[in-house]
Design a protein around this motif. Structure first.
Motif, PDB file in Angstrom:
ATOM      1  N   CYS A  30       0.822  -1.217   0.000  1.00 38.28           N
ATOM      2  CA  CYS A  30       0.000   0.000   0.000  1.00 38.28           C
ATOM      3  C   CYS A  30       0.852   1.261   0.000  1.00 38.28           C
ATOM      4  O   CYS A  30       0.408   2.312  -0.474  1.00 38.28           O
ATOM      5  N   HIS A  31       2.083   1.172   0.531  1.00 39.32           N
ATOM      6  CA  HIS A  31       2.949   2.346   0.624  1.00 39.32           C
ATOM      7  C   HIS A  31       3.749   2.591  -0.646  1.00 39.32           C
ATOM      8  O   HIS A  31       4.425   3.621  -0.742  1.00 39.32           O
ATOM      9  N   GLN A  32       3.702   1.687  -1.591  1.00 42.69           N
ATOM     10  CA  GLN A  32       4.447   1.893  -2.825  1.00 42.69           C
ATOM     11  C   GLN A  32       3.872   3.073  -3.604  1.00 42.69           C
ATOM     12  O   GLN A  32       2.677   3.346  -3.560  1.00 42.69           O
ATOM     13  N   LYS A  33       4.742   3.761  -4.312  1.00 48.63           N
ATOM     14  CA  LYS A  33       4.349   4.989  -5.002  1.00 48.63           C
ATOM     15  C   LYS A  33       3.248   4.751  -6.020  1.00 48.63           C
ATOM     16  O   LYS A  33       2.307   5.544  -6.135  1.00 48.63           O
ATOM     17  N   GLU A  34       3.337   3.644  -6.768  1.00 48.36           N
ATOM     18  CA  GLU A  34       2.333   3.399  -7.804  1.00 48.36           C
ATOM     19  C   GLU A  34       0.973   3.031  -7.225  1.00 48.36           C
ATOM     20  O   GLU A  34      -0.038   3.047  -7.934  1.00 48.36           O
ATOM     21  N   ASN A  35       0.927   2.695  -5.927  1.00 54.87           N
ATOM     22  CA  ASN A  35      -0.342   2.339  -5.290  1.00 54.87           C
ATOM     23  C   ASN A  35      -0.874   3.431  -4.374  1.00 54.87           C
ATOM     24  O   ASN A  35      -1.873   3.218  -3.683  1.00 54.87           O
ATOM     25  N   ALA A  36      -0.216   4.582  -4.363  1.00 51.81           N
ATOM     26  CA  ALA A  36      -0.599   5.633  -3.418  1.00 51.81           C
ATOM     27  C   ALA A  36      -2.012   6.144  -3.658  1.00 51.81           C
ATOM     28  O   ALA A  36      -2.685   6.572  -2.724  1.00 51.81           O
ATOM     29  N   SER A  37      -2.460   6.097  -4.907  1.00 50.98           N
ATOM     30  CA  SER A  37      -3.785   6.630  -5.238  1.00 50.98           C
ATOM     31  C   SER A  37      -4.816   5.534  -5.468  1.00 50.98           C
ATOM     32  O   SER A  37      -5.921   5.829  -5.918  1.00 50.98           O
ATOM     33  N   GLN A  38      -4.465   4.287  -5.175  1.00 52.31           N
ATOM     34  CA  GLN A  38      -5.367   3.184  -5.480  1.00 52.31           C
ATOM     35  C   GLN A  38      -5.910   2.549  -4.207  1.00 52.31           C
ATOM     36  O   GLN A  38      -5.162   2.315  -3.259  1.00 52.31           O
ATOM     37  N   PRO A  39      -7.194   2.239  -4.184  1.00 46.29           N
ATOM     38  CA  PRO A  39      -7.765   1.503  -3.053  1.00 46.29           C
ATOM     39  C   PRO A  39      -7.484   0.015  -3.206  1.00 46.29           C
ATOM     40  O   PRO A  39      -7.085  -0.452  -4.282  1.00 46.29           O
ATOM     41  N   PRO A  40      -7.688  -0.768  -2.164  1.00 49.88           N
ATOM     42  CA  PRO A  40      -7.477  -2.216  -2.279  1.00 49.88           C
ATOM     43  C   PRO A  40      -8.307  -2.873  -3.373  1.00 49.88           C
ATOM     44  O   PRO A  40      -7.891  -3.883  -3.944  1.00 49.88           O
ATOM     45  N   SER A  41      -9.483  -2.318  -3.679  1.00 49.99           N
ATOM     46  CA  SER A  41     -10.316  -2.907  -4.732  1.00 49.99           C
ATOM     47  C   SER A  41      -9.640  -2.845  -6.093  1.00 49.99           C
ATOM     48  O   SER A  41     -10.040  -3.573  -7.013  1.00 49.99           O
ATOM     49  N   GLN A  42      -8.625  -1.988  -6.250  1.00 49.04           N
ATOM     50  CA  GLN A  42      -7.865  -1.928  -7.494  1.00 49.04           C
ATOM     51  C   GLN A  42      -6.504  -2.605  -7.359  1.00 49.04           C
ATOM     52  O   GLN A  42      -5.994  -3.181  -8.324  1.00 49.04           O
ATOM     53  N   MET A  43      -5.921  -2.539  -6.164  1.00 50.29           N
ATOM     54  CA  MET A  43      -4.604  -3.148  -5.974  1.00 50.29           C
ATOM     55  C   MET A  43      -4.655  -4.668  -6.075  1.00 50.29           C
ATOM     56  O   MET A  43      -3.798  -5.292  -6.714  1.00 50.29           O
ATOM     57  N   GLU A  53      -4.919   4.102   8.225  1.00 47.69           N
ATOM     58  CA  GLU A  53      -4.507   4.583   6.911  1.00 47.69           C
ATOM     59  C   GLU A  53      -5.633   4.496   5.891  1.00 47.69           C
ATOM     60  O   GLU A  53      -5.409   4.751   4.712  1.00 47.69           O
ATOM     61  N   GLN A  54      -6.812   4.155   6.331  1.00 42.25           N
ATOM     62  CA  GLN A  54      -7.937   4.087   5.403  1.00 42.25           C
ATOM     63  C   GLN A  54      -8.589   5.465   5.320  1.00 42.25           C
ATOM     64  O   GLN A  54      -9.689   5.703   5.784  1.00 42.25           O
ATOM     65  N   ASN A  55      -7.875   6.380   4.733  1.00 43.25           N
ATOM     66  CA  ASN A  55      -8.327   7.753   4.605  1.00 43.25           C
ATOM     67  C   ASN A  55      -8.279   8.157   3.136  1.00 43.25           C
ATOM     68  O   ASN A  55      -8.155   7.321   2.243  1.00 43.25           O
ATOM     69  N   HIS A  56      -8.357   9.452   2.915  1.00 43.68           N
ATOM     70  CA  HIS A  56      -8.252   9.960   1.548  1.00 43.68           C
ATOM     71  C   HIS A  56      -6.876   9.636   0.998  1.00 43.68           C
ATOM     72  O   HIS A  56      -5.856   9.926   1.619  1.00 43.68           O
TER      73      HIS A  56
END
Length: 239
Positions: free
Chosen positions: A76-89, A115-118
């Motif tokens: 979740c902390h990776q840069k490419e996943n910063a804007s993605q929710p778990p439903s996409q990751m 960390e489940q915020n904006h």
């Protein structure tokens, strides 16, 4: 889960009712518990407290290990996943042949570490404000109007019925039939209705849907000159 004081109060009420001649099952039904529940609470001679919070539950065999939980957080902390929710990751990882945890586990873990915020550049959810309403306490306070198509003997040709109804009294304060649907006809029609009811420059709300004649500039200018407040339905919501 019913607390111990509430259990004691419930048992006292049932016992009082039984002493007065009531049967057990009807007395329990009034308090919305079953007779079996009452018997379980009082089987030891006194009211027992709920021991479910004290129960020792076995650890699930498929519980994530600390290393697996940390791997979820690292993903979740990776840069490419910063804007993605778990439903996409999770689907993206599955396309890459990787499976760390389920989508619900991702959500649960990031929620536990707050960390489940904006996330990222996605827009924050907007709070919808309740629609503004008007309450009529007398006649000529709130009117509503609309246009109805009237078929003629010629196919594809219509006349248009303009009609205003008083919300409080349900009186038809004005109606006219025109051969076309436009804002200029609406302005003339509303002006005649206001003159007939004698409510020029008095507090008045005129409600309608979001049709073109109802929101035309000609009608809006006429309403402003007459001191009438325009009100419209919310998009995709009927009157």
């Amino acid at each position: 889960m019913i607390s111990e004081p509430d259990r004691r109060k419930t048992v006292e009420l049932i016992e009082t009712a039984r002493e007065a001649g009531a049967r057990l099952i009807p007395a329990c039904q009034i308090l919305e518990i079953s007779a079996r529940t009452y018997q379980r609470w009082t089987k030891a001679g006194s009211v027992l407290k709920d021991r479910r919070p004290e129960a020792i539950r076995p650890v699930p065999a498929n519980k994530l290990t600390p290393d697996e939980r940390q791997r979820v957080l690292d993903m979740c902390h990776q840069k490419e996943n910063a804007s993605q929710p778990p439903s996409q990751m999770v689907p993206k990882l599955a396309d890459q042949g990787q499976y760390i945890a389920s989508e619900s586990s991702f959500y649960r873990i990031i929620h536990e570490v707050n960390e489940q915020n904006h996330r990222g550049r996605s827009q924050k959810p907007r709070k919808s404000t309740p629609p503004k309403g008007f309450c009529a306490t007398g006649p000529n306070q709130v009117w509503t109007w609309d246009i109805t198509w009237l078929p003629t003997s010629i196919r594809g040709m219509f006349f248009y019925l303009y009609m205003i109804v008083d919300v409080f009294s349900r009186k038809i304060v004005g109606w006219e039939v025109y051969n076309r649907e436009c804002s200029s006809n609406a302005a003339t029609f509303v002006h005649k209705a206001v003159l007939a009811e004698g409510c020029i420059l008095k507090p008045l709300v005129l409600h309608s849907d979001n049709g073109s004649p109802q929101k035309g500039s000609t009608l809006n200018a006429k309403l402003e000159s007459l001191g009438i407040m325009a009100s419209f339905s919310r998009p995709r919501v009927s009157n």
